[in-house]
Design a protein around this motif. Structure first.
Motif, PDB file in Angstrom:
ATOM      1  N   HIS A  80       0.858  -1.196   0.000  1.00  0.00           N
ATOM      2  CA  HIS A  80       0.000   0.000   0.000  1.00  0.00           C
ATOM      3  C   HIS A  80       0.888   1.238   0.000  1.00  0.00           C
ATOM      4  N   HIS A  81       1.700   1.386   1.039  1.00  0.00           N
ATOM      5  CA  HIS A  81       2.667   2.488   1.086  1.00  0.00           C
ATOM      6  C   HIS A  81       3.881   2.074   1.905  1.00  0.00           C
ATOM      7  N   ILE A  82       4.930   2.873   1.803  1.00  0.00           N
ATOM      8  CA  ILE A  82       6.124   2.680   2.631  1.00  0.00           C
ATOM      9  C   ILE A  82       6.408   4.029   3.273  1.00  0.00           C
ATOM     10  N   THR A  83       6.690   4.009   4.572  1.00  0.00           N
ATOM     11  CA  THR A  83       6.968   5.259   5.289  1.00  0.00           C
ATOM     12  C   THR A  83       8.400   5.248   5.808  1.00  0.00           C
ATOM     13  N   ALA A  84       9.097   6.369   5.581  1.00  0.00           N
ATOM     14  CA  ALA A  84      10.502   6.475   5.967  1.00  0.00           C
ATOM     15  C   ALA A  84      10.735   7.781   6.726  1.00  0.00           C
ATOM     16  N   HIS A 119      10.552   3.417   8.201  1.00  0.00           N
ATOM     17  CA  HIS A 119       9.870   3.325   9.496  1.00  0.00           C
ATOM     18  C   HIS A 119       8.903   2.133   9.510  1.00  0.00           C
ATOM     19  N   HIS A 120       8.123   1.981   8.456  1.00  0.00           N
ATOM     20  CA  HIS A 120       7.243   0.812   8.367  1.00  0.00           C
ATOM     21  C   HIS A 120       6.835   0.532   6.924  1.00  0.00           C
ATOM     22  N   VAL A 121       6.352  -0.669   6.720  1.00  0.00           N
ATOM     23  CA  VAL A 121       5.908  -1.122   5.402  1.00  0.00           C
ATOM     24  C   VAL A 121       4.427  -1.461   5.515  1.00  0.00           C
ATOM     25  N   ALA A 122       3.611  -0.830   4.654  1.00  0.00           N
ATOM     26  CA  ALA A 122       2.164  -1.052   4.724  1.00  0.00           C
ATOM     27  C   ALA A 122       1.686  -1.906   3.559  1.00  0.00           C
ATOM     28  N   PHE A 123       0.909  -2.925   3.885  1.00  0.00           N
ATOM     29  CA  PHE A 123       0.305  -3.810   2.899  1.00  0.00           C
ATOM     30  C   PHE A 123      -1.141  -3.392   2.676  1.00  0.00           C
ATOM     31  N   LEU A 178      -3.927  -1.033  10.703  1.00  0.00           N
ATOM     32  CA  LEU A 178      -3.519  -1.866  11.832  1.00  0.00           C
ATOM     33  C   LEU A 178      -2.003  -1.938  11.772  1.00  0.00           C
ATOM     34  N   TYR A 179      -1.366  -2.022  12.920  1.00  0.00           N
ATOM     35  CA  TYR A 179       0.094  -2.126  12.957  1.00  0.00           C
ATOM     36  C   TYR A 179       0.497  -3.329  13.804  1.00  0.00           C
ATOM     37  N   PHE A 180       1.500  -4.039  13.339  1.00  0.00           N
ATOM     38  CA  PHE A 180       2.101  -5.083  14.172  1.00  0.00           C
ATOM     39  C   PHE A 180       3.570  -5.239  13.799  1.00  0.00           C
ATOM     40  N   PHE A 202       5.086  -3.686  10.473  1.00  0.00           N
ATOM     41  CA  PHE A 202       4.175  -3.860   9.351  1.00  0.00           C
ATOM     42  C   PHE A 202       2.874  -3.130   9.660  1.00  0.00           C
ATOM     43  N   GLU A 203       2.260  -2.618   8.608  1.00  0.00           N
ATOM     44  CA  GLU A 203       0.942  -2.015   8.708  1.00  0.00           C
ATOM     45  C   GLU A 203       0.072  -2.706   7.666  1.00  0.00           C
ATOM     46  N   ILE A 204      -1.214  -2.777   7.936  1.00  0.00           N
ATOM     47  CA  ILE A 204      -2.162  -3.184   6.900  1.00  0.00           C
ATOM     48  C   ILE A 204      -3.091  -1.985   6.731  1.00  0.00           C
TER      49      ILE A 204
END
Ligand code: ZN
Length: 311
Positions: A9-13, A220-224, A258-260, A268-270
């Motif tokens: 979905h997105h990637i946050t840095a 910072h996180h990777v979102a699916f 959601l984050y885990f 990871f985020e969904i």
């Protein structure tokens, strides 16, 4: 598609100076600033989103710019590279463009039969421009200097580095529906057949390497991506059933999340497709005004006076 992970979905840095970040992504790479908002957990900081014209999932790279932040360090328990898809025949253009803009890069190389060019952004965040062997029909955002012949299409892959990949691989395959496609040295390429693009996660196993430090120039996180909130909650149950801790549903204005933390150490985020980036701005105007979530609207004047102007 119900109950399916639809790739990235997105990637946050994390970045340093906001203006430098804005210049690099919009001018050097030619992406569109699709949303200018604040970090919902730290409203005195920007949250900048770059993507294609509409901010389509699978094209969205976002940053929290903190001026003066210490540099992070690449290592295990991290997303260590972001792969963008570019058209066949465009790498010479990009090499020349990176050269002219004093960007640090390596000469093109090949893995999994695909040519790619590695470079670092101004904060040291690592990228690859990959000529995908699969068809990528996405319409790119174009600028005067970067035409459709060369423009970035969106994500090709993300790379995660861990000491041991098995538990991360299990989340990808057992929970998210990815399958192992290929292996080359210590890199395993996982892919989902649910989508044609932004469908790849590479897992790199580096047993002796130390953990990275997430700060400036790090992911910072990777979102699916999922279709809707019902699917989001379906995956929440799946992650809980794997014995992992996951947040409640969070409203991020442009998507629900959601984050885990996956067992390999990466956040990871969904995130849902709905409501999308045009919820508070017309597509033609995306990124032009500072957008605040309702809880910060009353502090707008103060927030605007603190945030640096971007031009
Ligand atoms: Zn996110």
């Amino acid at each position: 598609m119900k109950n399916t992970i639809l790739g990235l979905h997105h990637i946050t840095a994390i970045a340093g100076n906001a203006q430098k970040n804005f210049d690099f992504y919009t001018r050097v790479l030619g992406l569109r600033l699709i949303k200018k908002t604040v970090n919902f957990d730290d409203p005195k900081t920007y949250h900048l989103y770059y993507g294609d014209e509409a901010g389509s999932p699978g094209t969205i790279l976002t940053f929290f710019p903190w001026d003066g932040i210490t540099a992070g360090r690449r290592g295990t328990r991290q997303a260590t590279e972001i792969g963008y898809s570019v058209p066949a025949g465009s790498l010479a253009f990009w090499q020349d463009r990176l050269d002219k803009n004093n960007v640090i890069y390596n000469k093109p190389a090949k893995k999994f039969g695909e040519e790619y060019l590695t470079f670092l952004d101004p904060d040291g965040l690592k990228f690859e421009l990959t000529v995908s062997k699969d068809k990528d029909d996405r319409q790119p955002w174009v600028t005067e200097e970067i035409t459709a012949e060369h423009a970035i299409r969106g994500f090709h892959h993300v790379t995660i580095t861990t000491n041991k990949i098995d538990k991360t691989a299990e989340v990808l395959t057992a929970a998210f529906g990815y399958r192992l496609e290929e292996q080359e040295v210590n890199r395993s390429r996982f892919i989902t057949d649910a989508v044609d693009v932004a469908a790849i996660v590479d897992l790199v196993e580096a047993p002796g390497e130390t953990a990275g430090h997430v700060a400036g120039g790090s992911v910072h996180h990777v979102a699916f991506r999922v279709q809707d909130e019902e699917t989001l909650m379906y995956f929440r149950d799946k992650i809980v059933a794997m014995g992992l801790t996951i947040t409640e549903k969070i409203d991020r204005n442009y998507f629900y999340s959601l984050y885990f933390r996956e067992p390999g150490g990466v956040l990871f985020e969904i995130a849902t497709d709905n409501p999308g980036f045009s919820v508070d701005e017309k597509v033609a105007e995306l990124g032009t005004a500072l957008k605040l979530p309702a809880q910060y609207e009353s502090s707008r004047a103060e927030i605007e006076s603190i945030l640096p102007k971007l031009n």
